[in-house]
Design a protein around this motif. Structure first.
Motif, PDB file in Angstrom:
ATOM      1  N   CYS A 145      30.542 -42.121  -0.723  1.00  0.00           N
ATOM      2  CA  CYS A 145      31.730 -41.999  -1.558  1.00  0.00           C
ATOM      3  C   CYS A 145      32.409 -43.372  -1.658  1.00  0.00           C
ATOM      4  O   CYS A 145      32.736 -43.983  -0.632  1.00  0.00           O
ATOM      5  CB  CYS A 145      32.701 -40.976  -0.963  1.00  0.00           C
ATOM      6  N   LEU A 146      32.609 -43.862  -2.860  1.00  0.00           N
ATOM      7  CA  LEU A 146      33.231 -45.162  -3.067  1.00  0.00           C
ATOM      8  C   LEU A 146      34.709 -45.114  -2.678  1.00  0.00           C
ATOM      9  O   LEU A 146      35.396 -44.122  -2.933  1.00  0.00           O
ATOM     10  CB  LEU A 146      33.095 -45.590  -4.528  1.00  0.00           C
ATOM     11  N   PHE A 147      35.180 -46.178  -2.096  1.00  0.00           N
ATOM     12  CA  PHE A 147      36.569 -46.290  -1.648  1.00  0.00           C
ATOM     13  C   PHE A 147      37.159 -47.532  -2.310  1.00  0.00           C
ATOM     14  O   PHE A 147      36.737 -48.656  -2.014  1.00  0.00           O
ATOM     15  CB  PHE A 147      36.579 -46.397  -0.120  1.00  0.00           C
ATOM     16  N   MET A 148      38.112 -47.349  -3.226  1.00  0.00           N
ATOM     17  CA  MET A 148      38.601 -48.455  -4.047  1.00  0.00           C
ATOM     18  C   MET A 148      40.126 -48.479  -4.091  1.00  0.00           C
ATOM     19  O   MET A 148      40.766 -47.443  -3.959  1.00  0.00           O
ATOM     20  CB  MET A 148      38.045 -48.336  -5.468  1.00  0.00           C
ATOM     21  N   THR A 149      40.676 -49.663  -4.319  1.00  0.00           N
ATOM     22  CA  THR A 149      42.123 -49.783  -4.463  1.00  0.00           C
ATOM     23  C   THR A 149      42.469 -50.773  -5.565  1.00  0.00           C
ATOM     24  O   THR A 149      41.725 -51.725  -5.816  1.00  0.00           O
ATOM     25  CB  THR A 149      42.778 -50.227  -3.144  1.00  0.00           C
ATOM     26  N   THR A 150      43.602 -50.527  -6.201  1.00  0.00           N
ATOM     27  CA  THR A 150      44.054 -51.416  -7.276  1.00  0.00           C
ATOM     28  C   THR A 150      44.519 -52.757  -6.726  1.00  0.00           C
ATOM     29  O   THR A 150      44.367 -53.794  -7.371  1.00  0.00           O
ATOM     30  CB  THR A 150      45.206 -50.780  -8.070  1.00  0.00           C
ATOM     31  N   ASN A 151      45.120 -52.760  -5.535  1.00  0.00           N
ATOM     32  CA  ASN A 151      45.597 -53.988  -4.909  1.00  0.00           C
ATOM     33  C   ASN A 151      45.984 -53.688  -3.467  1.00  0.00           C
ATOM     34  O   ASN A 151      45.969 -52.523  -3.047  1.00  0.00           O
ATOM     35  CB  ASN A 151      46.797 -54.570  -5.673  1.00  0.00           C
ATOM     36  N   THR A 152      46.340 -54.734  -2.743  1.00  0.00           N
ATOM     37  CA  THR A 152      46.755 -54.540  -1.350  1.00  0.00           C
ATOM     38  C   THR A 152      48.173 -55.072  -1.119  1.00  0.00           C
ATOM     39  O   THR A 152      48.540 -55.420   0.016  1.00  0.00           O
ATOM     40  CB  THR A 152      45.779 -55.243  -0.385  1.00  0.00           C
ATOM     41  N   ASP A 153      48.969 -55.144  -2.163  1.00  0.00           N
ATOM     42  CA  ASP A 153      50.357 -55.589  -2.029  1.00  0.00           C
ATOM     43  C   ASP A 153      51.084 -54.634  -1.089  1.00  0.00           C
ATOM     44  O   ASP A 153      51.217 -53.440  -1.380  1.00  0.00           O
ATOM     45  CB  ASP A 153      51.060 -55.597  -3.384  1.00  0.00           C
TER      46      ASP A 153
ATOM     47  N   ASP B 215      26.853 -46.541 -13.666  1.00  0.00           N
ATOM     48  CA  ASP B 215      26.551 -45.261 -14.313  1.00  0.00           C
ATOM     49  C   ASP B 215      27.098 -44.105 -13.482  1.00  0.00           C
ATOM     50  O   ASP B 215      26.404 -43.118 -13.198  1.00  0.00           O
ATOM     51  CB  ASP B 215      25.035 -45.120 -14.507  1.00  0.00           C
ATOM     52  N   PHE B 216      28.359 -44.237 -13.091  1.00  0.00           N
ATOM     53  CA  PHE B 216      29.004 -43.261 -12.215  1.00  0.00           C
ATOM     54  C   PHE B 216      29.124 -41.908 -12.912  1.00  0.00           C
ATOM     55  O   PHE B 216      29.614 -41.816 -14.035  1.00  0.00           O
ATOM     56  CB  PHE B 216      30.397 -43.778 -11.831  1.00  0.00           C
ATOM     57  N   ARG B 217      28.711 -40.820 -12.245  1.00  0.00           N
ATOM     58  CA  ARG B 217      28.691 -39.490 -12.865  1.00  0.00           C
ATOM     59  C   ARG B 217      29.502 -38.445 -12.106  1.00  0.00           C
ATOM     60  O   ARG B 217      29.626 -37.319 -12.578  1.00  0.00           O
ATOM     61  CB  ARG B 217      27.242 -38.993 -12.973  1.00  0.00           C
ATOM     62  N   LYS B 218      30.049 -38.795 -10.959  1.00  0.00           N
ATOM     63  CA  LYS B 218      30.766 -37.794 -10.164  1.00  0.00           C
ATOM     64  C   LYS B 218      32.262 -37.794 -10.483  1.00  0.00           C
ATOM     65  O   LYS B 218      32.717 -38.485 -11.392  1.00  0.00           O
ATOM     66  CB  LYS B 218      30.532 -38.060  -8.677  1.00  0.00           C
ATOM     67  N   LYS B 219      33.026 -37.017  -9.704  1.00  0.00           N
ATOM     68  CA  LYS B 219      34.471 -36.956  -9.891  1.00  0.00           C
ATOM     69  C   LYS B 219      35.157 -38.036  -9.049  1.00  0.00           C
ATOM     70  O   LYS B 219      34.617 -38.496  -8.047  1.00  0.00           O
ATOM     71  CB  LYS B 219      35.005 -35.580  -9.477  1.00  0.00           C
ATOM     72  N   VAL B 220      36.356 -38.393  -9.483  1.00  0.00           N
ATOM     73  CA  VAL B 220      37.166 -39.372  -8.753  1.00  0.00           C
ATOM     74  C   VAL B 220      38.446 -38.703  -8.273  1.00  0.00           C
ATOM     75  O   VAL B 220      39.127 -38.020  -9.052  1.00  0.00           O
ATOM     76  CB  VAL B 220      37.528 -40.569  -9.653  1.00  0.00           C
ATOM     77  N   TYR B 221      38.757 -38.894  -6.998  1.00  0.00           N
ATOM     78  CA  TYR B 221      40.044 -38.428  -6.481  1.00  0.00           C
ATOM     79  C   TYR B 221      41.010 -39.610  -6.470  1.00  0.00           C
ATOM     80  O   TYR B 221      40.690 -40.680  -5.946  1.00  0.00           O
ATOM     81  CB  TYR B 221      39.907 -37.855  -5.074  1.00  0.00           C
TER      82      TYR B 221
ATOM     83  N   ALA C 203      34.141 -40.878  -5.566  1.00  0.00           N
ATOM     84  CA  ALA C 203      34.992 -42.052  -5.383  1.00  0.00           C
ATOM     85  C   ALA C 203      36.426 -41.627  -5.109  1.00  0.00           C
ATOM     86  O   ALA C 203      36.897 -40.608  -5.622  1.00  0.00           O
ATOM     87  CB  ALA C 203      34.945 -42.945  -6.620  1.00  0.00           C
ATOM     88  N   VAL C 204      37.097 -42.408  -4.298  1.00  0.00           N
ATOM     89  CA  VAL C 204      38.530 -42.254  -4.050  1.00  0.00           C
ATOM     90  C   VAL C 204      39.200 -43.563  -4.440  1.00  0.00           C
ATOM     91  O   VAL C 204      38.782 -44.640  -3.998  1.00  0.00           O
ATOM     92  CB  VAL C 204      38.832 -41.938  -2.571  1.00  0.00           C
ATOM     93  N   ILE C 205      40.204 -43.472  -5.307  1.00  0.00           N
ATOM     94  CA  ILE C 205      40.952 -44.655  -5.744  1.00  0.00           C
ATOM     95  C   ILE C 205      42.374 -44.555  -5.212  1.00  0.00           C
ATOM     96  O   ILE C 205      43.032 -43.523  -5.366  1.00  0.00           O
ATOM     97  CB  ILE C 205      40.989 -44.763  -7.275  1.00  0.00           C
ATOM     98  N   VAL C 206      42.851 -45.625  -4.602  1.00  0.00           N
ATOM     99  CA  VAL C 206      44.219 -45.676  -4.083  1.00  0.00           C
ATOM    100  C   VAL C 206      45.020 -46.717  -4.860  1.00  0.00           C
ATOM    101  O   VAL C 206      44.607 -47.882  -4.958  1.00  0.00           O
ATOM    102  CB  VAL C 206      44.246 -46.017  -2.579  1.00  0.00           C
ATOM    103  N   GLY C 207      46.136 -46.283  -5.415  1.00  0.00           N
ATOM    104  CA  GLY C 207      47.062 -47.180  -6.096  1.00  0.00           C
ATOM    105  C   GLY C 207      48.470 -46.869  -5.659  1.00  0.00           C
ATOM    106  O   GLY C 207      48.685 -46.080  -4.730  1.00  0.00           O
ATOM    107  N   PHE C 208      49.456 -47.467  -6.320  1.00  0.00           N
ATOM    108  CA  PHE C 208      50.837 -47.160  -5.974  1.00  0.00           C
ATOM    109  C   PHE C 208      51.128 -45.704  -6.327  1.00  0.00           C
ATOM    110  O   PHE C 208      50.848 -45.262  -7.437  1.00  0.00           O
ATOM    111  CB  PHE C 208      51.799 -48.075  -6.733  1.00  0.00           C
ATOM    112  N   ASP C 209      51.674 -44.957  -5.376  1.00  0.00           N
ATOM    113  CA  ASP C 209      51.897 -43.527  -5.581  1.00  0.00           C
ATOM    114  C   ASP C 209      53.231 -43.115  -4.979  1.00  0.00           C
ATOM    115  O   ASP C 209      53.370 -42.995  -3.758  1.00  0.00           O
ATOM    116  CB  ASP C 209      50.761 -42.722  -4.943  1.00  0.00           C
ATOM    117  N   GLU C 210      54.220 -42.890  -5.833  1.00  0.00           N
ATOM    118  CA  GLU C 210      55.535 -42.465  -5.355  1.00  0.00           C
ATOM    119  C   GLU C 210      55.508 -41.044  -4.814  1.00  0.00           C
ATOM    120  O   GLU C 210      56.463 -40.583  -4.181  1.00  0.00           O
ATOM    121  CB  GLU C 210      56.565 -42.560  -6.481  1.00  0.00           C
ATOM    122  N   HIS C 211      54.394 -40.334  -5.037  1.00  0.00           N
ATOM    123  CA  HIS C 211      54.234 -38.966  -4.526  1.00  0.00           C
ATOM    124  C   HIS C 211      53.304 -38.918  -3.317  1.00  0.00           C
ATOM    125  O   HIS C 211      52.774 -37.862  -2.980  1.00  0.00           O
ATOM    126  CB  HIS C 211      53.683 -38.055  -5.623  1.00  0.00           C
ATOM    127  N   PHE C 212      53.099 -40.055  -2.673  1.00  0.00           N
ATOM    128  CA  PHE C 212      52.192 -40.118  -1.524  1.00  0.00           C
ATOM    129  C   PHE C 212      52.636 -39.142  -0.430  1.00  0.00           C
ATOM    130  O   PHE C 212      53.794 -39.112  -0.035  1.00  0.00           O
ATOM    131  CB  PHE C 212      52.164 -41.527  -0.959  1.00  0.00           C
TER     132      PHE C 212
END
Length: 309
Positions: free
Chosen positions: A185-193, A104-110, A158-167
């Motif tokens: 603050c949740l710390f999440m990633t799509t993958n670790t490739d 039931d997440f209610r905050k913003k995600v970066y 929450a902070v989500i990290v994925g592939f980002d060509e603008h990193f």
């Protein structure tokens, strides 16, 4: 005993091939490099998947693609000849959204990542920001005062990290402070490739970007792609996936094959990935230490299965 080398599926006798085919009921297969390249089906593979389904095999697509929504992946698959329900696609962005909804997440995600992450979050009613270019302008101290200190960091849950060509440094600075100022603050990633290898170049992957941030904040991110077995734990709990009767097909030993072994699945490596054969040959230089990455079976292309059965 350890496997010195995986068996080539095409070298099995007819009796052994039939025995192998009868040894699994469910198939989990990676997508890019196994089923298609850059949205184009690999020759013979749609027919091979169709043939396996005709033998009663239940098929799921499981991908680490963090730049497309599950719906986008489904559209690619169906457009090039794969008959797969969207619900049979296991994709990291969708996994993340489900995780947040369950809490039931209610905050913003970066987001450090692709626009697709924001799109799927928006569809779920979750507010987010971050995709696109973000460059540190002016002096560092001024930027910190204007863009970091002045931000309502407690609004970001929450902070989500994925592939980002603008990193950029600016993005890492913001994420570091969102995570560092709020232990909840949740710390999440799509993958670790860590890297995507191609004949002409190497492209730093999500894992490379993630390592920099994990080092800065002193904690590891929750991972929502392979080889994390949690991504299919519900399927196993429901009985739809029985580990000993499941085959994992992939083109990356240290992601797909490792995932299969962790879950207790049978494993099949295909040689159609950009780096499949090179990676396997490297691992076979020291098989005793690389067992978790070495597949049970190998086949040059999944399309070759039509020759076998």
């Amino acid at each position: 005993m350890y496997k010195a080398k995986p068996k080539n599926l095409l070298e099995l006798t007819k009796t052994d091939a039939k025995k192998w085919l009868n040894s699994f009921d469910t198939i989990l297969t990676d997508c890019d490099g196994v089923l298609w390249h850059e949205g184009v089906a690999i020759d013979g593979v749609p027919e091979a998947i169709g043939l396996l389904k005709s033998y009663g095999k239940e098929v799921y697509f499981v991908t680490n693609n963090g730049i497309k929504t599950r719906h986008d992946i489904w559209k690619v698959a169906t457009a090039i000849g794969y008959d797969i329900p969207e619900t049979r696609i296991i994709a990291p962005i969708h996994n993340i959204v489900q995780y947040l909804q369950a809490r039931d997440f209610r905050k913003k995600v970066y987001i450090i990542g692709a626009e697709a992450i924001r799109c799927e979050l928006t569809e779920a009613g979750i507010e987010s920001f971050g995709p696109g270019p973000d460059i540190l302008q002016g002096k560092l101290n001024d930027y910190i005062a204007q863009q970091v200190v002045s931000q309502q960091r407690d609004e970001v849950g929450a902070v989500i990290v994925g592939f980002d060509e603008h990193f950029t440094f600016a993005k890492m600075l913001k994420a570091c402070n969102y995570l560092g100022s709020n232990a909840d603050c949740l710390f999440m990633t799509t993958n670790t490739d860590s890297v995507h290898r191609y004949p002409g170049c190497r492209i730093p992957g999500t894992g490379a970007l993630l390592t920099a941030l994990e080092t800065s904040v002193g904690r590891a991110a929750l991972q929502f792609g392979k080889p994390n077995p949690e991504i299919c734990v519900e399927l196993m709990k429901s009985g739809k996936v029985v580990p000993g009767r499941t085959l994992m097909i992939g083109d990356v030993c240290k992601v797909d094959i490792l995932f299969g072994h962790i879950c207790g699945f049978q494993t099949l490596l295909v040689g159609t990935g950009p780096n499949s054969q090179y990676e396997l040959n490297e691992l076979l230089q020291n098989p005793s230490e690389n067992q978790r990455y070495i597949p049970d079976l190998y086949v040059p292309s999944l399309g070759d299965i039509t020759k076998l059965i």
